[in-house]
Design an enzyme around this catalytic site. Structure first.
Site, PDB file in Angstrom:
ATOM      1  N   ASP A 123     -13.595   3.757   9.623  1.00  9.84           N
ATOM      2  CA  ASP A 123     -13.704   3.932   9.064  1.00  9.84           C
ATOM      3  C   ASP A 123     -14.074   2.733   8.129  1.00  9.84           C
ATOM      4  O   ASP A 123     -13.707   1.792   7.062  1.00  9.84           O
ATOM      5  CB  ASP A 123     -12.557   4.475   7.814  1.00  9.84           C
ATOM      6  CG  ASP A 123     -12.667   4.905   6.768  1.00  9.84           C
ATOM      7  OD1 ASP A 123     -14.010   5.123   5.830  1.00  9.84           O
ATOM      8  OD2 ASP A 123     -11.964   4.788   5.536  1.00  9.84           O
ATOM      9  N   ASN A 174     -14.149  -1.106   2.306  1.00 11.24           N
ATOM     10  CA  ASN A 174     -13.187  -1.730   3.675  1.00 11.24           C
ATOM     11  C   ASN A 174     -13.317  -3.358   3.824  1.00 11.24           C
ATOM     12  O   ASN A 174     -12.805  -3.327   4.635  1.00 11.24           O
ATOM     13  CB  ASN A 174     -12.939  -0.845   4.578  1.00 11.24           C
ATOM     14  CG  ASN A 174     -12.288   0.423   4.070  1.00 11.24           C
ATOM     15  OD1 ASN A 174     -11.467   0.072   3.379  1.00 11.24           O
ATOM     16  ND2 ASN A 174     -12.163   1.673   5.105  1.00 11.24           N
ATOM     17  N   LYS A 194       0.889  -1.220  -0.282  1.00 10.51           N
ATOM     18  CA  LYS A 194       0.180   0.148  -0.370  1.00 10.51           C
ATOM     19  C   LYS A 194       1.027   1.092   0.122  1.00 10.51           C
ATOM     20  O   LYS A 194       1.497   1.821   1.338  1.00 10.51           O
ATOM     21  CB  LYS A 194      -1.021   0.303   1.355  1.00 10.51           C
ATOM     22  CG  LYS A 194      -2.136   1.155   1.512  1.00 10.51           C
ATOM     23  CD  LYS A 194      -2.933   0.943   2.007  1.00 10.51           C
ATOM     24  CE  LYS A 194      -3.870   2.106   2.693  1.00 10.51           C
ATOM     25  NZ  LYS A 194      -4.457   2.047   4.268  1.00 10.51           N
TER      26      LYS A 194
END
Length: 469
Positions: A133, A138, A41
């Site tokens: 989040d 996700n 990432k």
């Protein structure tokens, strides 16, 4: 811009770009030292010391969590002066992509995905981690249907200093809890709300507050807490009504939400719900161990916690009602009474741990009282030389429990390598799991779960004993 075949930190060779978003990009890469696929990432918001600190903290916090339903962070490395996260690579699609493709999803699928994600978030909360989040973007669905929560990128461990600008609302607006949209800090109850909003979006086809190109208008709607009425009124809708409450104090904990979703998945009455009236449980099938969710050729199959479920869209009529559920029987542990003839000589009759002496020809009735709690063992996944297990603990007493303990004989050659939602003790002959801090209290007929991964020959089917206190 990173390119294919570029090597990160002298070890991770980029192979294929698999994701792109506002926060950065994700590559599938090869760990050339260990010979395995990983996800790298590369975050775009790493141009300031504060951003670098945030990403390093993200890796440190996320790496603390080891759970089969959370994407594992392996390492934090630096490349070009910026930190990069090295994570477990999961061939997957997001829940958002599935909703975009199919629209509102079946209750069975949504409840099963939510059950898995809630188990990981409950473990995170027990470790003091707030995700902050939780969204459909996700939640990842693997090729075998396993659901995992990803991107603890804005997670914050309780007790750590916040490095995010206090003026910035962190999280995806459509899935924020009202208190976060109003500018307050995210807490455990905020994750509960966001998971509820995520499941709402999967079930209804849109987030609770709709969508708009104006994020400020959306934040205002969220802060006001006016959730659009649900069209779906099944048991999962009842759970979401409890979760999507404006006051954080009125929401269940994540562990309680996990138990509620487990009841929906298994077709049981919801804990704390009235026992009369139409509870509309999901169609129940003969109980078998939880295996996986499979996404195949437009059909969704969920085998979970003792039920086998197909895509329910075909089972609903034009009015949106479900077909009647077949009659099911829930196993219980009634009192057992045995009658034992006793010889004229002194004889010891053993019942559980009590010895009863008799000296004449008669019949001694020995009653084994029902256990205060029961435990059911299931295998959720297996591979050569190892397996993943799931245990459901239920309060079978007439009053609330404050703690529980589950014990079983230790299988020869088996070693538990990871356990969540409990505390493990292993000796030469037995395995004992006691409750974690967040799931020891069980209401009457309430339930909770714990799970673990283990290595060893074959797959066991142990005889579990559950005790309270």
């Amino acid at each position: 811009m990173s390119e294919r075949d570029e090597v990160i930190a002298g070890r991770y060779r980029l192979v294929e770009l698999v994701g792109r978003g506002a926060a950065g990009i994700v590559w599938r890469a090869r760990d050339e030292r260990l010979g395995r696929a990983v996800a790298v990432k590369l975050l775009s918001a790493a141009d300031s010391p504060a951003a670098v600190e945030r990403i390093v903290r993200e890796g440190r916090v996320a790496a603390r969590l080891r759970h089969p339903h959370a994407v594992t962070v392996h390492d934090v490395v630096e490349h070009g002066g910026k930190p990069c996260l090295i994570m477990e690579y999961l061939p997957s699609r997001t829940l958002a992509e599935l909703v975009d493709e199919r629209g509102p999803l079946p209750e069975e699928l949504v409840a099963g995905v939510g059950w898995q994600v809630a188990s990981a978030l409950a473990a995170a909360h027990a470790d003091g981690i707030v995700h902050r989040d939780v969204t459909t973007h996700n939640v990842l669905l693997g090729e075998d249907g396993t659901a995992k929560i990803a991107d603890f990128g804005v997670a914050r461990a309780i007790g750590e200093n916040t490095v995010t600008d206090a003026r910035l609302v962190v999280g995806t607006p459509a899935f924020l809890a009202p208190e976060v949209a109003a500018g307050q800090d995210a807490v455990f109850a905020s994750d509960v709300y966001s998971l509820g909003a995520t499941l709402y979006a999967a079930l209804e086809g849109h987030p609770p507050f709709g969508t708009t190109d104006n994020p400020y208008a959306l934040l205002r709607r969220v802060a006001d807490g006016e959730v659009a009425p649900m069209r779906f009124d099944g048991p999962l809708g009842d759970v979401l009504a409890r979760v999507l409450r404006r006051d954080p104090a009125e929401r269940p904990t994540m562990a309680e939400l996990h138990a509620l979703l487990g009841a929906v998945v298994e077709g049981r009455p919801l804990p704390g719900a009235p026992q009369s009236g139409d509870t509309r449980p999901l169609p129940a099938q003969p109980r078998v161990p939880w295996r996986r969710i499979s996404l195949v050729a437009g059909a969704v199959v969920l085998v979970a916690a003792g039920i086998v479920i197909g895509n329910s869209l075909a089972r609903r009529d034009a009015a949106g009602t479900a077909e009647p559920a077949p009659t099911s029987t829930t196993a219980s542990t009634p009192a057992e009474t045995t009658s034992t003839p006793v010889e004229p000589t002194t004889t010891l009759v053993k019942a559980t741990s009590t010895l009863v002496a008799a000296t004449s020809t008669t019949t001694v009735e020995v009653t084994t009282p029902p256990a205060d709690c029961t435990a059911r063992f299931g295998i959720t996944n297996s591979w050569p030389g190892g397996y993943q297990a799931h245990v459901t603990v239920r309060n079978a007493a007439g009053s609330a429990l404050t703690r529980w303990t589950v014990t079983w004989p230790r299988p020869d050659g088996h070693a538990i390598s990871n356990l969540w939602n409990g505390t493990l003790t292993v000796d030469d002959d037995s395995v004992t799991v006691t409750n974690a801090g967040h799931n020891g209290k069980l209401a009457v007929d309430g339930s909770t779960t714990f799970g673990f991964t283990a290595n060893g020959p074959g797959v066991p089917d142990p005889d579990l004993t559950c005790t309270s206190g």
